[in-house]
Structures are given as structure tokens and as C-alpha cells.
Design an enzyme around this catalytic site. Structure first.
Site, PDB file in Angstrom:
ATOM      1  CE1 TYR A   1      -3.625   2.477   0.615  1.00 23.64           C
ATOM      2  CE2 TYR A   1      -2.353   3.208   2.500  1.00 23.64           C
ATOM      3  CZ  TYR A   1      -3.389   3.394   1.615  1.00 23.64           C
ATOM      4  OH  TYR A   1      -4.188   4.495   1.722  1.00 23.64           O
TER       5      TYR A   1
ATOM      6  CE  LYS B   1      -8.723   1.136   2.215  1.00 24.68           C
ATOM      7  NZ  LYS B   1      -7.320   0.747   2.220  1.00 24.68           N
TER       8      LYS B   1
HETATM    9  C1  PLP Z   1      -6.120   1.359   2.709  1.00 27.16           C
HETATM   10  C2  PLP Z   1      -5.024   0.495   3.111  1.00 27.16           C
HETATM   11  C3  PLP Z   1      -4.190   0.817   4.198  1.00 27.16           C
HETATM   12  C4  PLP Z   1      -4.336   2.110   4.957  1.00 27.16           C
HETATM   13  O1  PLP Z   1      -5.528   2.165   5.663  1.00 27.16           O
HETATM   14  P1  PLP Z   1      -6.335   3.538   5.980  1.00 27.16           P
HETATM   15  O2  PLP Z   1      -7.529   3.029   6.677  1.00 27.16           O
HETATM   16  O3  PLP Z   1      -6.606   4.206   4.683  1.00 27.16           O
HETATM   17  O4  PLP Z   1      -5.444   4.369   6.846  1.00 27.16           O
HETATM   18  C5  PLP Z   1      -3.207  -0.083   4.550  1.00 27.16           C
HETATM   19  N1  PLP Z   1      -3.024  -1.243   3.872  1.00 27.16           N
HETATM   20  C6  PLP Z   1      -3.788  -1.575   2.816  1.00 27.16           C
HETATM   21  C7  PLP Z   1      -3.535  -2.855   2.102  1.00 27.16           C
HETATM   22  C8  PLP Z   1      -4.806  -0.724   2.403  1.00 27.16           C
HETATM   23  O5  PLP Z   1      -5.545  -1.057   1.341  1.00 27.16           O
END
Ligand code: PLP
Length: 383
Positions: free
Chosen positions: A100, A197
Site C-alpha cells: 500500500y 475496506k
Molecule cells: C487502505 C489500506 C491501508 C491504509 O488504511 P487507511 O484506513 O486508509 O489508513 C493499509 N493497507 C492496505 C492494504 C490498504 O488497502
């Protein structure tokens, strides 16, 4: 009673409210708690340290990951920040080569300034992992399937290498959720999530999680959670508990839809390259099948040269052009300028995150409707 994950999602953690019988955990919207005398609290002191709504969610996440201790944070990055704060100046991390973008950013622009360094390797290649492990390395940090190229890393094999050398294994399990993959059961020490997510699941809240099994590690992380303070609010904790109740049915549909779309894309003649570990042609297929209960619902692809990717983004209608993933609605993004813009172009291109790459988060709409939309957008982008 030993519950299967579908039941745990609904009855795991703290089920409802003991005091009133409310079937849902109440939102304890309070910052502090009355003490009955000096040193006589009722188990709660201050909501950064602990809050009953958050605690119910933390226990639920620990149950789902088959860990012992869960922690909820205000974002995935707040969770990552807390985990990285376990390390000190001089320590080094071995990190997956496509992760990420925000994880790369916090390593490169924040923790590096504190003397914590990292080395990027292709963790799907076990030899590279083995070769990277030196004295100063304290942990291996992996994402699998990784963002955005869906590279699959063998968690048990990496854990085996790292454990023998006395290193921690940290797995970002955001793309699969505990419904499809439980890294702690494969030998990982720390599981991280962006709950923003699939766990929240409705693109309406930002959250993050850490789950561990080991008591000493949990004590250090609880200390850091409270000391750093990036905790999840009671209301957002409620939203995540609510999201988790339907995680099983949502993930089943997400994966089913992604399978249909990936199969269609692969034989459509529209794509030059497709990345989805649920396709037998994908290099990660076997390991994915071995370590997870599904391939997830993220697909990345590069269109054939006959099509202009910029035009594709302008032509898509049902699928929304937006950052993020894992919500009920399908989203499409351009990693090079959106999610992975924090990674310098040369670093990006070396691992395959080219300007033409398109990342699709397959939602739970009707799969045929999604295919119709993708097809019309691709046709409209013909050069
Ligand atoms: C979105 C995401 C993050 C970061 O998370 P946030 O909730 O946006 O701070 C970390 N790892 C992965 C794989 C992600 O998709």
C-alpha cells in the site's frame, strides 16, 4: 461452543449488551468514567485507554483472526504507525515490494527519519527473503495479495524463515479479511488491517486493526495504542461491528463476482496483462489456494495497446473512479497517480506498477452489469 466464522461474525466478541439485553453493542459515547473511590474504577478509566464499544469490536477482531488480543485504531495507518513504533533506531524491516502506498510513505518519510530503515524485496521469492535477513532486521512486513499487483507471498514459508532467525512476521490482511485468510494460524505474529475496506464494507468509515496472539507483544502494543492515541471512536467502532455482521455474505459475493470478471477479462482479448490470484494462469494461484479460502475481489490489469487507459477512466459509468476498495460498490483506480503516487516513478515501474495499470475493486452488484459497463468503457477507449 466452537463457532464457525460465519457465526462468529454475528455472535463473536461481546454479543449484545449484558445490562439491558440490547442485541447490539451500545455506542458508549463517553470520554471518561465515574470512579467509586480512589483506585476504585469499574474497569474503565478514560476512553483513549479503553471504551466498551471499542473493546467489543477489538475482542471480535481477535476472535475472527484466531488471535488473543485485538486493537482498533482510527485508520489503517494509525494501526501501522503503532506497530512500527515497536522498533527503534538502528532496526531494519524487510518489506514486500508492492505494498500500500501509504505504508511505503510512512516507512520512507516518517520512520526512516527516526533511524528505522527498510529493504524492499519480492517476498513471493523466498530466497530474496532469506538473503535479506541480517542482524539488524527485526521483522518481515508482508502484504498478500499485495497492493496493487496482487502478488501472493507464502505466509507459512516466510514465517518459517523469519522464526528460525528470531524475527517478527507482520501481515497486512486488508485485501482478504479474516473471512478468507488468517495469518496468525500460518505463523505470523502480527496482523494488520485497514478496516476502512471490507471490514467496514460500506465506504462510510475509516478504521484500522491490529491482532496478535502473544501476551508480551500485546502488552507492548496496548501500551503504544494508549501512548500514541490513534484509537477508533465509539461510533466508528459501532459501524465496524455492524459491517462485520455481513462480512461473510459480502465476501462470498465479492469473490464470486471477481472470479466472473477476471475470467471474462482474461479471455476477452481486451487486456495485455491481468493480475488476479484466482486465475489458474496467475503465478500466485497455488499458494493462494493453499493459504486462503478465496482469492479476494481485487483485480489489476493493463489494457491492450489498442485502448487508451485515460479514456477508459472517463468512460466508466456504473463503476466509480475513486480511491479505496472493499466497499459494496465497485471502484476503479489508477494506482500510479492515486493510491501509489507516494512511490517514486522509478521504484514503481521496477516492480510493475506502470502508468497503464488499472486496479478494480469488484463490488457486490450484479456481475453481468459490471461486465457490460467494463466492456462499454473499454470499447469507448479504442484508439
Ligand atoms: C487502505 C489500506 C491501508 C491504509 O488504511 P487507511 O484506513 O486508509 O489508513 C493499509 N493497507 C492496505 C492494504 C490498504 O488497502
Amino acid at each position: 461452543m466452537n463457532l464457525a466464522i460465519e457465526s462468529l461474525l454475528i455472535h463473536g466478541g461481546i454479543d449484545g449488551d449484558e445490562t439491558t439485553g440490547a442485541v447490539n453493542v451500545p455506542i458508549y459515547q463517553t470520554s471518561t468514567y465515574k470512579q467509586d473511590g480512589l483506585g476504585k474504577d469499574r474497569g474503565w478509566e478514560y476512553s483513549r485507554t479503553g471504551n466498551p464499544t471499542r473493546a467489543a469490536l477489538e475482542k471480535l477482531m481477535a476472535d475472527l483472526e484466531q488471535g488473543e488480543y485485538g486493537m482498533a485504531f482510527a485508520s489503517g495507518l494509525a494501526a501501522i504507525n503503532t506497530v512500527l513504533s515497536l522498533f527503534k533506531s538502528g532496526d531494519k524491516l524487510v518489506v514486500s515490494d508492492n505494498i500500500y502506498g501509504g505504508t511505503f510513505r510512512i516507512l520512507d518519510n516518517v520512520f526512516k527519519n527516526f533511524g528505522i530503515t527498510y529493504q524492499i524485496v519480492d517476498t513471493s521469492d523466498l530466497k530474496q527473503v532469506k538473503d535479506a535477513i541480517t542482524d539488524e532486521v527485526k521483522a518481515v512486513y508482508i502484504e498478500t495479495p499485495a497492493n496493487p499487483l496482487l502478488t501472493v507471498t507464502d505466509i507459512a514459508a516466510v514465517a518459517d524463515i523469519a522464526k528460525k532467525a528470531g524475527k517478527l512476521v507482520i501481515v497486512d490482511n486488508t485485501f482478504l479479511t479474516p473471512y478468507l485468510q488468517r495469518p496468525l494460524t500460518l505463523g505470523a505474529d502480527i496482523v494488520i488491517h485497514s478496516g476502512t475496506k471490507y471490514i467496514g464494507g460500506h465506504s462510510d468509515t475509516i478504521s484500522g486493526f491490529v491482532v496478535v496472539k502473544d501476551k508480551a507483544l500485546a502488552d507492548r502494543l496496548y501500551y503504544l495504542q494508549n501512548a500514541i492515541g490513534g484509537v477508533l471512536s465509539p461510533f466508528d467502532s459501532f459501524l465496524n461491528i455492524r459491517g462485520l455482521k455481513t462480512l461473510g455474505v459480502r465476501m462470498d459475493r465479492h469473490v464470486e463476482n471477481a472470479g466472473k470478471i477476471a475470467a471474462w477479462l482474461e479471455k476477452s482479448g481486451y487486456v495485455e496483462k491481468i493480475y488476479y490470484p484466482g486465475l489458474e494462469s496467475d503465478p500466485g494461484y497455488e499458494v493462494q489456494k493453499k493459504q486462503a479460502d478465496g482469492a479476494g475481489a481485487m483485480i489489476s490489469f493493463v489494457l491492450d495497446k489498442k485502448y487508451d487507459y485515460k479514456k477508459f477512466f472517463e468512460s466508466i459509468k456504473l463503476v466509480t473512479l475513486a480511491e479505496s476498495l472493499g466497499g459494496v460498490e465497485s471502484l476503479v483506480c489508477h494506482p500510479a497517480s492515486m493510491t501509489h503516487a507516494a512511490i517514486p516513478k522509478d521504484v514503481r515501474e521496477k516492480v510493475g506498477i506502470v502508468d497503464e495499470l488499472i486496479r478494480l475493486s469488484v463490488g457486490i452488484e450484479n456481475a453481468d452489469d459490471l461486465i457490460v459497463d467494463l466492456e462499454q468503457a473499454i470499447e469507448a477507449s479504442r484508439i
